[in-house]
Design an enzyme around this catalytic site. Sequence first.
Site: not given
Length: 722
Positions: A427, A630
Amino acid sequence: MTYETHGMLEVASPLDDFVRNQLAPGTNVGVGDFWSSLEQIVERFMPRVRASLDERDDLQARIDSWHLDRGSEPEEATDFLRSIGYLVEDPGPVPVTTSGVDPEIASLAGPQLVVPLDNARYALNAANARWGSLYDAFYGTDVIDEAEGAGRSGPYNPVRGQRVIARVRALLDDHVPLSSGSHVDAVAYTVTANGLRVELTDGTSAELLVPEQFAGYTGVTSAPETVLLRKHGLHIELVIDRDHAIGRDDPAGVADVMMESALTAIMDLEDSVAAVDAEDKTLAYANWLGLMQGTLIASFTKGGQAMTRSLNADSTVIDRLGSPISVRRRSVMLIRSVGLHMETDMVCLNGQPIPETIVDVAVAAWGALHNLTGTDSHRNSQTGSVYIVMPKLHGPRETALIRELFTEVEGILGLSPNTLKMGIMDEERRTSLNLAACIAEASERVVFINTGFLDRTGDDIHTNMEAGAMVPKAEIKASGWLNAYEEANVAVGLAMGLPGHAQIGKGMWARPDDMAAMLDEKIGHPQAGATTAWVPSPTAATLHALHYLETDVAARQTEIAISPPDRAEAVQAMLAPAVLPSDRELSPAEIQRDLDNNAQGILGYVTRWVGQGVGCSKVPDIDNVALMEDRATLRISSQHIANWLHHGLLSEEQVVETMKRMASVVDSQNADDPAYEYMSSDLATSIPFSAALALVLEGRDQPNGYTEPILTAHRRRQKAAG
């Protein structure tokens, strides 16, 4: 916070009490020995972690300077990034050899849940989401149209119920077809020496077209209570009960059809959690221990009724050969630590906060030790492994650092080498560009790689801050670098030999109420060769599992491996930032619309994170569409505003005015929440509003664009203020 002293370590009392009274009993690990060994680990690793963070900052400064001097041409960027060590040499096909991996991770393909570990109820729901009712999933979502009297509100609607049953019967015909006739016409299911027999309305009988799809049953052969079917390694269970409210009206007595759903679940200590101190983290650690011991219980009230949740136990069925076999009724659980960039004062070395990752890994492994030595029906790993997912790693050197940390923790706890298995979140830009090298560094431990579009986008915006103004946020999904990133993740995983050893995963479906759209779109993840993908709820897991019935992921991986994308071309594509073309000028209305949307999402999430300690929320966007938010989504929105602010598309006054205006919108969207603290009534003293402003106005200066430092500081202020 009070502390207990162990050598040169000061340990916050809540954590010290938990370790002494809950974590240590029942293991052969002494409390004093543990803290003494951990002190040595901290002394060795703390300087290396800080050096890694310094390297991140140094690389970012060099990239900023390069963009200011040269622009953003990917061809030139490749040579530059190699010269500064940001890009490393491809290690070639270093085969993954991870052993002792449960089949749910190594070889089966199916959905994965990610849930905040500080919420016991959610954690139990996820662990128990291994199985879900197809009847409930269809009835309670927009997958079944509500037209012509098939509404889903109010008491049970038989019109809708019949549509659900018809849809599920059609699925059975698609995936476990009969040798003749249809499951629609079934009046009885029985078990014979040849396998499953299905009696039909016309008086004839049929078998399964593929007899091996019959996996087992419970009850008696002439009237089984359940029938277990299988395709692509996933099970479908027919529940037969002629006394049930649904079963008594069904010709075959089928009361429900259960789908094997979330094969795995990540218990999260990171992006979906708002844990800012020892009190918060100890609660999450205790939940993990309860999951590993099989003792975790959550009591709550729902619909006016008191309810209690606990872990499902495995069950026994008789297989097609007449032998008893155990059927797993829980997801295999992984745990996700925080990233290297966070320090915690719940443990200090000579008064200095230490890297939080060290504590997370040590406590997670010690908690799992209870499960590894247990003999009850709640065993998590049948192969004796502990699965720890590491987020936000930047490149192979940091991967190697975590590998060494795992080795040290195994030594403290007396675990065999490579008991601790590593999940690598792909990521961060430096990891995705060097993914093969990262996997090579953990080739004996890696069990998971996963694309994270949200964090990856936030990192891309921040890394390329000086390359130019980004396109509107929604358009980034269509950028060339993203497509190359998603394809390269699978291709590299296959080239490194992950099948049979590890999962290749894809990201979250962010619209939890749009299940019809998910059924249409998310099939792209297994078709891309991914063995798992994230879903926002147990219901979504049940529906997404249907995609793995439709797609033979192993066959797709074989097809992809035959002609994988060129890795050098993929790197070039990933280096092209999603900046506005020189001939495109956004209108003031376009700019304001994007700013409104980003500001609303930031405020909607931050007010719950900071104000209520809720780390993952279903937040309505500017159009009142509920989205799962989130810290990863927050990172994109805050970095996007920071980018436009930096390049003059926005002014600070415009950003502040918009945030003030959107605070009122967010307040109105939360009017029904009795625990909600309004921002607009006094913006000057609202700690959540202050946090939201800091995230955008200080976003360019935050290391790698991370939001955690600002969120944590403001949440601690909020807790201190009561």
